[in-house]
Design a protein around this motif. Structure first.
Motif, PDB file in Angstrom:
ATOM      1  N   ILE A  17      29.719  44.950  40.448  1.00 45.41           N
ATOM      2  CA  ILE A  17      29.674  44.124  39.802  1.00 45.41           C
ATOM      3  C   ILE A  17      30.520  42.582  40.426  1.00 45.41           C
ATOM      4  CG2 ILE A  17      31.968  43.434  37.993  1.00 45.41           C
ATOM      5  CD1 ILE A  17      31.723  47.010  37.472  1.00 45.41           C
ATOM      6  N   THR A  18      31.088  42.069  41.205  1.00 41.08           N
ATOM      7  CA  THR A  18      31.525  40.864  42.142  1.00 41.08           C
ATOM      8  C   THR A  18      30.242  39.791  42.289  1.00 41.08           C
ATOM      9  OG1 THR A  18      33.314  42.258  42.970  1.00 41.08           O
ATOM     10  CG2 THR A  18      32.417  40.173  43.677  1.00 41.08           C
ATOM     11  N   SER A  21      28.556  39.026  39.542  1.00 42.08           N
ATOM     12  CA  SER A  21      28.639  37.911  38.554  1.00 42.08           C
ATOM     13  C   SER A  21      28.947  36.809  39.339  1.00 42.08           C
ATOM     14  CB  SER A  21      29.743  38.500  38.351  1.00 42.08           C
ATOM     15  OG  SER A  21      30.437  39.750  37.262  1.00 42.08           O
ATOM     16  N   TRP A  22      28.951  37.274  40.816  1.00 41.00           N
ATOM     17  CA  TRP A  22      28.957  35.922  41.098  1.00 41.00           C
ATOM     18  C   TRP A  22      27.189  35.317  41.621  1.00 41.00           C
ATOM     19  CZ3 TRP A  22      31.975  37.298  46.355  1.00 41.00           C
ATOM     20  CH2 TRP A  22      33.239  36.896  45.643  1.00 41.00           C
ATOM     21  N   ILE A  24      25.201  35.315  38.738  1.00 34.10           N
ATOM     22  CA  ILE A  24      24.930  34.773  37.995  1.00 34.10           C
ATOM     23  C   ILE A  24      26.057  33.818  36.952  1.00 34.10           C
ATOM     24  CG2 ILE A  24      25.409  35.240  35.213  1.00 34.10           C
ATOM     25  CD1 ILE A  24      24.904  37.514  35.452  1.00 34.10           C
ATOM     26  N   MET A  25      27.107  33.808  38.127  1.00 30.19           N
ATOM     27  CA  MET A  25      27.797  32.311  37.542  1.00 30.19           C
ATOM     28  C   MET A  25      27.322  31.280  38.609  1.00 30.19           C
ATOM     29  SD  MET A  25      31.862  31.708  39.998  1.00 30.19           S
ATOM     30  CE  MET A  25      31.152  31.072  42.042  1.00 30.19           C
ATOM     31  N   CYS A  28      25.041  29.044  35.927  1.00 30.98           N
ATOM     32  CA  CYS A  28      25.681  28.432  35.249  1.00 30.98           C
ATOM     33  C   CYS A  28      26.791  27.368  35.211  1.00 30.98           C
ATOM     34  CB  CYS A  28      26.387  29.570  34.897  1.00 30.98           C
ATOM     35  SG  CYS A  28      26.012  31.050  34.019  1.00 30.98           S
ATOM     36  N   ARG A  46      37.828  26.632  33.712  1.00 33.96           N
ATOM     37  CA  ARG A  46      37.626  28.187  34.684  1.00 33.96           C
ATOM     38  C   ARG A  46      39.316  28.646  34.973  1.00 33.96           C
ATOM     39  NH1 ARG A  46      35.067  30.840  40.380  1.00 33.96           N
ATOM     40  NH2 ARG A  46      34.581  33.203  38.931  1.00 33.96           N
ATOM     41  N   VAL A 235      31.095  32.562  30.651  1.00 32.64           N
ATOM     42  CA  VAL A 235      30.415  33.558  31.927  1.00 32.64           C
ATOM     43  C   VAL A 235      31.405  32.988  33.080  1.00 32.64           C
ATOM     44  CG1 VAL A 235      29.088  33.500  33.842  1.00 32.64           C
ATOM     45  CG2 VAL A 235      28.334  33.353  31.391  1.00 32.64           C
ATOM     46  N   SER A 238      34.705  34.679  32.663  1.00 31.43           N
ATOM     47  CA  SER A 238      34.540  35.980  32.258  1.00 31.43           C
ATOM     48  C   SER A 238      34.946  36.442  34.397  1.00 31.43           C
ATOM     49  CB  SER A 238      34.007  36.393  31.487  1.00 31.43           C
ATOM     50  OG  SER A 238      34.125  35.918  30.273  1.00 31.43           O
ATOM     51  N   THR A 239      34.007  35.207  34.858  1.00 28.68           N
ATOM     52  CA  THR A 239      33.901  36.001  36.729  1.00 28.68           C
ATOM     53  C   THR A 239      35.546  36.078  37.222  1.00 28.68           C
ATOM     54  OG1 THR A 239      33.014  33.127  37.290  1.00 28.68           O
ATOM     55  CG2 THR A 239      31.121  35.973  36.070  1.00 28.68           C
ATOM     56  N   VAL A 242      36.657  39.145  38.248  1.00 32.73           N
ATOM     57  CA  VAL A 242      35.962  40.602  38.982  1.00 32.73           C
ATOM     58  C   VAL A 242      36.281  39.784  40.696  1.00 32.73           C
ATOM     59  CG1 VAL A 242      33.180  39.968  37.965  1.00 32.73           C
ATOM     60  CG2 VAL A 242      34.022  38.723  39.959  1.00 32.73           C
TER      61      VAL A 242
END
Length: 309
Positions: A17-18, A21-22, A24-25, A28, A46, A235, A238-239, A242
């Protein structure tokens, strides 16, 4: 190799999950910077919201009595400043000069940097095989950063960005090492250490951003820039959650196993980059493969050594 029994499966899931997310981060954050939000205010947005979000989760899950430093305020502030202010300022400022793909490849150096930090603090030299893997990984990073054109390394701001991204990764390595020590020594949950360190780190983020704005190093983003980057900001905020799964995964599987998952981040980011139409050059891909291969090889070497967890 990592044993995939029922007990360890949840920690593997936490780390997956971490890293997803990274992965995708970074694209973004690059889009938000290009939209007109500089690294200072992107960090502020953030973790201004992120620290509040994680703190609310802590209070709801463990109770407000856990939202206390218990005399460790100074240590938690320093940890949060390095881990959150340091990581995010250097990342978001650096990515403005570099690319999301480069950022994730440099992040993949985390396992090697973790070994170097542990060796320094614990006063023990890494093995020859680890040193050779480190050099191989470094050479791969050089190929990624320069695209095989080393003679022009000093002629582009992109390399300044890559250097800042390397510093950002080192900040996170320091945070991870000491957060894990904090969890082990004081028996705090990953959620608690994340909430308190991010909250105190947010104080440093606010202070640094205000000073940067005063000295015209940072600029308050326009409403248009914020509107353009609303999804990116969502995003990024939200991250922050994580980090809880990161600390939990490291606690469950150990630093050697846990940091190996970081190798998936550039893979995810490259896939996103290709989907967005970014050009991935041959030498960049070769360098990325070399770096990831060196990190995996070194992880396997460490597992063969006695008394390693």
């Amino acid at each position: 190799m990592i044993q995939t029994n029922h007990h360890s499966f949840k920690y593997i899931l936490y780390l997956l999950i971490t890293v997803i997310s990274w992965g995708i981060m970074y694209p973004c954050s690059k889009h938000a910077v290009l939209s007109g939000i500089d690294g200072y205010y992107l960090t502020l947005l953030r973790y201004g919201f992120g620290a509040i979000l994680v703190s609310l989760v802590l209070i709801l899950v463990e109770g407000k009595q856990k939202y206390k430093t218990e005399g460790h305020g100074g240590l938690l502030w320093l940890l949060g400043t390095v881990g959150f202010a340091g990581l995010n300022f250097f990342t978001f400022i650096g990515i403005g000069y570099s690319t999301a793909e480069h950022a994730t490849i440099i992040l993949a150096l985390m396992p090697m940097l973790s070994i170097m930090l542990s060796s320094l603090i614990e006063r023990r030299l890494p093995t020859l095989k680890t040193c050779l893997c480190t050099l191989f990984a470094f050479f791969g990073i050089v190929l990624v950063i320069t695209n095989g054109d080393i003679k022009h390394i000093a002629t582009s701001n992109r390399y300044i960005g890559d250097l800042l991204l390397l510093i950002a990764t080192m900040c996170w390595v320091i945070y991870t090492y000491f957060a894990n020590q904090f969890i082990t020594k004081y028996h705090w949950s990953p959620l608690r250490i994340t909430a308190l360190s991010s909250s105190l780190g947010a104080v440093s983020i606010i202070t640094i951003t205000l000073f940067a704005t005063y000295y015209q190093l940072a600029k308050v983003p326009s409403l248009n820039a914020i509107n353009t980057s609303l999804i990116d900001i969502f995003v990024l905020v939200s991250t922050t959650l994580v980090i809880i799964t990161w600390n939990a995964g490291i606690k469950g599987l150990g630093a050697i196993n846990g940091t190996l998952f970081v190798n998936l981040v550039p893979v995810i980011s490259f896939i996103i980059g290709i989907y967005q139409g970014h050009s991935i050059f041959k030498m960049e891909m070769i360098g990325a493969i070399m770096t990831i291969a060196a990190l995996i090889l070194n992880n396997l070497v460490i597992r063969q050594q006695p008394n390693k967890t």
